[in-house]
Design a protein around this motif. Structure first.
Motif, PDB file in Angstrom:
ATOM      1  N   ASP A 188       0.817  -1.226   0.000  1.00 61.21           N
ATOM      2  CA  ASP A 188       0.000   0.000   0.000  1.00 61.21           C
ATOM      3  C   ASP A 188       0.845   1.268   0.000  1.00 61.21           C
ATOM      4  N   THR A 352       2.514 -10.503   1.163  1.00 64.47           N
ATOM      5  CA  THR A 352       1.334 -10.354   2.024  1.00 64.47           C
ATOM      6  C   THR A 352       0.325  -9.333   1.491  1.00 64.47           C
ATOM      7  N   HIS A 353       0.491  -8.896   0.261  1.00 65.35           N
ATOM      8  CA  HIS A 353      -0.415  -7.879  -0.292  1.00 65.35           C
ATOM      9  C   HIS A 353      -1.154  -8.427  -1.517  1.00 65.35           C
ATOM     10  N   PRO A 354      -2.477  -8.277  -1.597  1.00 69.39           N
ATOM     11  CA  PRO A 354      -3.366  -7.656  -0.602  1.00 69.39           C
ATOM     12  C   PRO A 354      -3.712  -8.578   0.566  1.00 69.39           C
ATOM     13  N   ASP A 355      -3.315  -9.852   0.494  1.00 70.19           N
ATOM     14  CA  ASP A 355      -3.513 -10.748   1.634  1.00 70.19           C
ATOM     15  C   ASP A 355      -2.413 -11.791   1.634  1.00 70.19           C
ATOM     16  N   VAL A 356      -2.397 -12.629   2.654  1.00 74.29           N
ATOM     17  CA  VAL A 356      -1.274 -13.549   2.860  1.00 74.29           C
ATOM     18  C   VAL A 356      -1.314 -14.778   1.957  1.00 74.29           C
ATOM     19  N   SER A 357      -2.327 -14.888   1.123  1.00 73.80           N
ATOM     20  CA  SER A 357      -2.369 -16.010   0.170  1.00 73.80           C
ATOM     21  C   SER A 357      -1.849 -15.615  -1.207  1.00 73.80           C
ATOM     22  N   ARG A 358      -1.335 -14.376  -1.335  1.00 77.15           N
ATOM     23  CA  ARG A 358      -0.964 -13.858  -2.666  1.00 77.15           C
ATOM     24  C   ARG A 358       0.023 -14.768  -3.404  1.00 77.15           C
ATOM     25  N   GLU A 361      -1.639 -17.872  -4.690  1.00 75.93           N
ATOM     26  CA  GLU A 361      -2.542 -17.536  -5.800  1.00 75.93           C
ATOM     27  C   GLU A 361      -1.758 -17.395  -7.103  1.00 75.93           C
ATOM     28  N   PHE A 384       1.058 -17.196   9.617  1.00 76.49           N
ATOM     29  CA  PHE A 384      -0.375 -17.126   9.318  1.00 76.49           C
ATOM     30  C   PHE A 384      -1.011 -18.505   9.190  1.00 76.49           C
ATOM     31  N   PRO A 388      -4.093 -20.325   4.506  1.00 79.01           N
ATOM     32  CA  PRO A 388      -3.953 -19.542   3.267  1.00 79.01           C
ATOM     33  C   PRO A 388      -3.191 -20.277   2.158  1.00 79.01           C
TER      34      PRO A 388
END
Length: 664
Positions: A188, A352-358, A361, A384, A388
């Motif tokens: 961010d 970790t952006h936008p979440d910890v599964s990036r 993914e 985490f 994730p």
């Protein structure tokens, strides 16, 4: 099977007993060299060297007399001879999901040739140094390969470094041109890179070294092109809030310079030992060292280590999560993969952006088969939990780089991420080595969690004691190497004397890594960490002297000492002791200023985790700071050992009482 493929490759390359590699690597590397194009063949010895300072100047020469061009071997041959023109070279994944780009080998060659012509039009010629200060975008690869194509020497500076650090590197390598971008997002956080670049160029002018031109890529300040599967630009691109400073006397626009420029550019044929790039690494004296790599040996070594260590296959999708601003990105995002015609993921964002599964993914999105990351990232994501971490069925080989991996993180990586089916290649190497020197081979080397296992072909390690005697069998001491390999550094730019004193004077006849090492009963190597005044923070080497120098530049600080303290994610954290000038009060405002001082002088990666007010420091009667005691204070270890040489032993107890319990 993977094991049979690796073993078959070993047999094909070696064609000689394995033991012969230690004394006669020429046949091995000569066979590797047949896979590349040479404008002229080498003459004389394949690998010539002197590692013994008592016998004259240190030198390493590989394939002397041969000439080639790395860019030609990475791109032209893949496009025209290997028929890989339409194969994807990079899947670029931006900071924000949905911001993506696909670049084929043909497109990459065209872009590189165009920008090479731009550089030539700006007067850049063979041997000139070019500084590159950019985020993880495709244009970063384009810029570095365009330099290589015309024989210029690139010096890439990690975009997380400060303006002061950039200036220091530009001046040291006497760069004629800076290439940068307007800005980028790290998660961010908006980074105004052009503002930092301008500050650096002003500092260069202040030091009497004006850089006449700066080429800026519009990364955030224009509509992104080529976004796949998206009708509108992703969030945060373009960025209307970004204020881009512009100096018409110096600044040039990347896109404007490319208009109407030919996408054909004849490569500059370079001698084997011509400089390829300079990459700065922290030095124990505080002044960064400009590690110099040369053309042929580095090409052979990165290509071969990539192919063998990751068991590269034509249908693989490979992802190294490093930044190209570090050696891992040079060797195993750009040079090694492209030399093998590989398809890679190039990632701009954070895990970790936008979440910890990036990360998982992305693995699933591109069907990544070979995955290479740092223990720091593994430890971060471990926090985490397992939830994730989903899918990942495409993964075949997992790799780690940057620091020794602790067994707990290794087990999570193997059991959860790799589902107990993916071998882990725990690679040890350095900016100076150019590529892997201690590493398992996937499915061929039995693994031990936390061990870098065995040397790569032709690499001959040894363990020495303090007296420089070689230790046999299970032992612990200094990790050294007895002979070179093609990809080892050739010198420190502008200071061959420092090169010799840093790596060869302590133990004549050996390359000294600066790391401690343990060898077990099976002959496996376990790297135990730095033995000089260096810290490994999140896989990045930092000089304690450099951080101390930044702290004492603050008007409130009389003296500073920096040591490492174990950190559950970063491996090591910076624990700083500061002695203030008379009359200065220690408070939270001063802590903030000191952190800001270090961040501005070096970069965010060097920001102290702990700062402790130290009315006095433990010193010997001769005035030397006893950092061994400071490390014990930082870790709250009361067993101090021999303190008979301390000038004032009461200082130690006072420091224990004042120690930091939480990060500031």
């Amino acid at each position: 099977s993977m094991k049979s493929r690796v073993c078959a490759f070993m047999c094909k390359l070696m064609r000689l007993p394995l033991i012969a590699l230690t004394s006669c690597p020429a046949e091995f590397w000569g066979d590797v060299a047949k896979d590349f194009f040479w404008k002229t063949k080498h003459t004389g010895q394949f690998l010539d060297y002197n590692f013994d300072v008592t016998k004259g100047e240190i030198y390493i020469k590989c394939m002397e007399g041969a000439s080639t061009n790395i860019c030609y071997n990475l791109l032209d041959r893949n496009v025209h001879e290997k028929k890989l023109a339409d194969k994807v070279a990079f899947f670029w994944e931006g900071n924000e999901p949905g911001d993506e780009l696909t670049v084929t080998y043909r497109e990459l060659l065209q872009r590189v040739c165009q920008f090479a012509n731009v550089l030539k039009a700006q007067g850049v010629k063979k041997g000139d140094r070019v500084s590159i200060y950019m985020p993880m975008v495709v244009e970063l690869v384009v810029a570095m390969l365009a330099c290589v194509r015309i024989g210029a020497v690139h010096s890439i500076v990690f975009a997380g470094f400060s303006a002061e650090s950039l200036c220091e590197r530009i001046v040291d390598s006497q760069c004629c041109l800076l290439i940068t971008a307007d800005g980028f997002y790290r998660g961010d956080k908006l980074i105004n890179l052009k503002l930092l670049a301008d500050e650096a160029l002003q500092k260069c002018r202040d030091k009497g070294f004006p850089v006449g031109r700066c080429i800026m890529l519009k990364h955030l300040s224009k509509e992104p092109e080529g976004i796949l599967g998206s009708q509108s630009p992703p969030a945060k691109r373009p960025c209307p809030d970004l204020q881009v400073p512009w100096n018409p006397e110096v600044d040039l626009c990347w896109d404007a310079l490319l208009r109407g420029v030919s996408d054909e550019c004849e490569p500059e044929w370079c001698d084997s030992e011509d400089p390829l790039f300079i990459l700065y690494t922290s030095g124990s004296t505080g002044k960064p060292k400009g590690v110099l790599h040369t053309v042929s040996g580095y090409m052979l070594y990165t290509a071969t280590t990539f192919k063998v260590v990751f068991d590269h296959q034509p249908d693989d999708v490979y992802w190294c999560t490093a930044d190209i601003g570090w050696i891992t990105g040079h060797s195993y995002i750009t040079y090694g993969p492209l030399a093998n015609g590989a398809t890679s993921v190039l990632f701009e964002g954070l895990p970790t952006h936008p979440d910890v599964s990036r990360m998982w993914e992305i693995v699933d999105k591109y069907n990544v088969t070979k995955f290479y990351t740092a223990p720091t990232a593994i430890r971060l994501l471990m926090k985490f939990g397992n939830e994730p971490v989903y899918k990942r069925s495409s993964l075949k080989v997992l790799g780690t780089v940057g620091e020794p991996i602790n067994p707990e993180a290794w087990q999570w990586y193997y059991n959860v991420v790799g589902e107990k089916r993916c071998p882990i290649v725990d690679t040890f190497w350095q900016t100076e080595t150019g590529g892997h020197v201690l590493t398992p081979l996937p499915a061929a080397t039995p693994m031990k969690p936390g061990s870098a296992t065995l040397p790569f072909f032709g690499v001959v390690p040894a363990i020495l004691n303090e007296s420089g005697e070689e230790l046999e069998g299970p032992s612990e001491g200094y990790l050294v190497f007895k002979q070179p390999w093609p990809g080892v550094m050739r010198t420190i730019y502008g200071s061959h004397e420092r090169f010799e004193s840093t790596y060869f004077k302590k133990f004549p006849g050996y390359y000294v890594t600066g790391d401690g090492c343990r060898r077990d009963k099976d002959g496996y190597f376990w790297v135990t960490g730095r033995i000089d005044d260096m810290l490994n923070v999140s896989g990045h080497l930092l000089s304690t002297a450099e951080v101390e120098s930044a702290l004492v530049e603050h008007e409130a600080v009389a003296e500073a000492a920096v040591v490492g303290r174990p950190h559950p994610v970063k491996g090591e954290s910076l624990y700083c002791f500061v002695t203030l000038n008379d009359g200065v009060m220690y408070n939270s405002e001063l802590e903030v200023e000191l952190k800001k001082q270090v961040r501005e002088k070096i970069g965010a990666i060097a920001t102290p985790d702990y700062i402790q007010n130290a009315p006095g420091l433990p010193k010997t009667r001769s005035g030397k700071i006893m950092r061994r005691l400071l490390r014990k204070i930082a870790c709250d270890e009361r067993e101090l050992g021999d303190i008979s040489t301390l000038a004032d032993s009461t200082v130690v107890e006072q420091l224990f009482q004042n120690r930091c319990c939480t990060a500031v």
